[in-house]
Write a protein that holds these residues in place. Structure first.
Motif, PDB file in Angstrom:
ATOM      1  N   MET A   1       0.846  -1.199   0.000  1.00  0.00           N
ATOM      2  CA  MET A   1       0.000   0.000   0.000  1.00  0.00           C
ATOM      3  C   MET A   1       0.882   1.250   0.000  1.00  0.00           C
ATOM      4  SD  MET A   1      -2.957   1.151   2.740  1.00  0.00           S
ATOM      5  CE  MET A   1      -3.918  -0.327   2.427  1.00  0.00           C
ATOM      6  N   TYR A  21      -7.571  10.235  -1.697  1.00  0.00           N
ATOM      7  CA  TYR A  21      -6.517   9.217  -1.616  1.00  0.00           C
ATOM      8  C   TYR A  21      -6.923   8.057  -0.711  1.00  0.00           C
ATOM      9  CZ  TYR A  21      -3.070  11.361  -4.596  1.00  0.00           C
ATOM     10  OH  TYR A  21      -2.407  11.823  -5.703  1.00  0.00           O
ATOM     11  N   LYS A  22      -7.695   8.344   0.313  1.00  0.00           N
ATOM     12  CA  LYS A  22      -8.210   7.264   1.156  1.00  0.00           C
ATOM     13  C   LYS A  22      -9.134   6.363   0.330  1.00  0.00           C
ATOM     14  CE  LYS A  22      -8.486   5.300   5.192  1.00  0.00           C
ATOM     15  NZ  LYS A  22      -7.296   4.593   5.703  1.00  0.00           N
ATOM     16  N   ARG A  23      -9.964   6.985  -0.512  1.00  0.00           N
ATOM     17  CA  ARG A  23     -10.870   6.223  -1.373  1.00  0.00           C
ATOM     18  C   ARG A  23     -10.095   5.337  -2.331  1.00  0.00           C
ATOM     19  NH1 ARG A  23     -13.000   6.298  -6.260  1.00  0.00           N
ATOM     20  NH2 ARG A  23     -11.796   8.097  -6.946  1.00  0.00           N
ATOM     21  N   ARG A  24      -8.917   5.799  -2.756  1.00  0.00           N
ATOM     22  CA  ARG A  24      -8.100   5.034  -3.701  1.00  0.00           C
ATOM     23  C   ARG A  24      -7.232   3.980  -3.018  1.00  0.00           C
ATOM     24  NH1 ARG A  24      -6.634   8.485  -8.986  1.00  0.00           N
ATOM     25  NH2 ARG A  24      -8.518   9.786  -9.061  1.00  0.00           N
ATOM     26  N   GLY A  25      -7.350   3.868  -1.702  1.00  0.00           N
ATOM     27  CA  GLY A  25      -6.646   2.808  -1.001  1.00  0.00           C
ATOM     28  C   GLY A  25      -5.257   3.151  -0.502  1.00  0.00           C
ATOM     29  N   TRP A  26      -4.891   4.433  -0.538  1.00  0.00           N
ATOM     30  CA  TRP A  26      -3.592   4.853  -0.042  1.00  0.00           C
ATOM     31  C   TRP A  26      -3.630   5.001   1.483  1.00  0.00           C
ATOM     32  CZ3 TRP A  26       0.607   7.556  -2.989  1.00  0.00           C
ATOM     33  CH2 TRP A  26       0.499   7.351  -4.366  1.00  0.00           C
ATOM     34  N   THR A  27      -2.470   4.869   2.102  1.00  0.00           N
ATOM     35  CA  THR A  27      -2.306   5.290   3.493  1.00  0.00           C
ATOM     36  C   THR A  27      -2.112   6.805   3.474  1.00  0.00           C
ATOM     37  OG1 THR A  27      -1.314   3.213   4.186  1.00  0.00           O
ATOM     38  CG2 THR A  27      -0.876   5.138   5.564  1.00  0.00           C
ATOM     39  N   ASP A  44      -5.283   8.416   7.891  1.00  0.00           N
ATOM     40  CA  ASP A  44      -4.810   7.332   8.746  1.00  0.00           C
ATOM     41  C   ASP A  44      -4.033   7.864   9.951  1.00  0.00           C
ATOM     42  OD1 ASP A  44      -5.432   4.692   7.238  1.00  0.00           O
ATOM     43  OD2 ASP A  44      -4.647   6.035   5.703  1.00  0.00           O
TER      44      ASP A  44
END
Length: 285
Positions: A1, A21-27, A44
């Motif tokens: 990730m 960016y949270k929606r795209r799976g990033w930390t 996060d």
């Protein structure tokens, strides 16, 4: 990730960047000055630091894959200058990114900055962009035309009974919603674009913006067009007679109102819906 570090996370664009960016799976790491006052950023982890003080950033970018900075002074006033924040704080962040070997740095700039030389807010941003482009790091500069939130000024004038424009009101702008802009930034970074002039899907003249605001309120349009020399005179005089917290943003907006501000049309959200939502919220308060 992958991990993204969002600077200016508590601002209008910054909050949308955290969410995107949270929606795209990033930390998502969010830079804040005071985590107790930051509210819910949907990140996060909050990184508490003061970007104008380089020592507080030390070690904060270790193992970060991307820095996205929306850091800058807009309407707030805390004793700092545009050079302190829009230039130096971003430069401090860039230098820390270089030390930590962050591979990519993205920065939210201003559309038509080359046509607004002499405006302190824009000059500070442009000077940082020059530093960023010289640095040994992949970079993406995003230059938005204007935010939906800025267009709320038209709605406020219409609610007060009259919209005041300069000249013939025919300059165009395609403002963009913060969520659409955050998505456009993420897409531009993914595509490794070095520069993106961006706006929303709909373009309006200033006259049309005024009419749209009155339409949202269900009122007949009342528009007064002032001679453009008044706008130019205000740009020259305001810095001499008002404090920076007053003339800084006004000087920028008046300068931008003297040219077309249109970027690549992106996004799915429409200003008419934004106005309607603001009117509905105000009515229900």
């Amino acid at each position: 990730m992958k991990t993204v570090f969002v600077a200016g996370a508590t601002g209008y664009l910054g909050r949308h960047l955290c969410a995107e960016y949270k929606r795209r799976g990033w930390t998502v790491l969010a830079l804040v000055r005071d985590r107790k006052r930051a509210g819910d950023l949907g990140c996060d982890r909050m990184v508490e630091a003061e970007a104008t003080v380089p020592a507080t950033l030390s070690g904060s970018l270790e193992s970060v894959d991307l820095v996205v900075s929306a850091l800058g002074i807009t309407r707030q006033a805390d004793g700092l200058s545009y050079r302190d924040v829009d230039y130096q704080a971003n430069l401090n962040l860039l230098q820390e990114a270089l030390r930590a070997r962050v591979p990519h740095f993205a920065y939210a700039h201003v559309l038509n900055a080359d046509k607004m030389r002499g405006v302190p807010l824009v000059d500070a941003k442009a000077e940082f962009v020059s530093e960023l482009q010289r640095a040994k790091i992949a970079s993406t500069v995003i230059a938005p035309s204007g935010y939906f939130s800025d267009m709320g000024d038209f709605l406020d004038m219409a609610r007060a009974g009259r919209v005041w424009l300069f000249g013939d009101g025919q300059y165009r702008i395609n403002p963009i919603d913060g969520a659409d802009l955050a998505a456009a930034i993420a897409d531009a970074v993914d595509a490794k674009r070095d520069w993106l002039d961006v706006g929303g899907p709909d373009s309006y003249t200033h006259n049309e913006l005024a009419e749209l605001a009155f339409s949202a309120l269900g009122r007949p349009a009342k528009i007064t067009r002032l001679p453009d020399w008044i706008r130019k005179a205000a740009i020259a005089i305001l810095p001499r007679v008002t404090p920076r917290k007053v003339h800084g943003p006004v000087q920028f907006f008046l300068t931008a109102f003297g040219m077309d501000m249109t970027g690549e049309k992106l996004g799915t959200r429409h200003l008419a819906d934004f106005f309607a939502e603001k009117v509905s919220r105000k009515t229900n308060d």
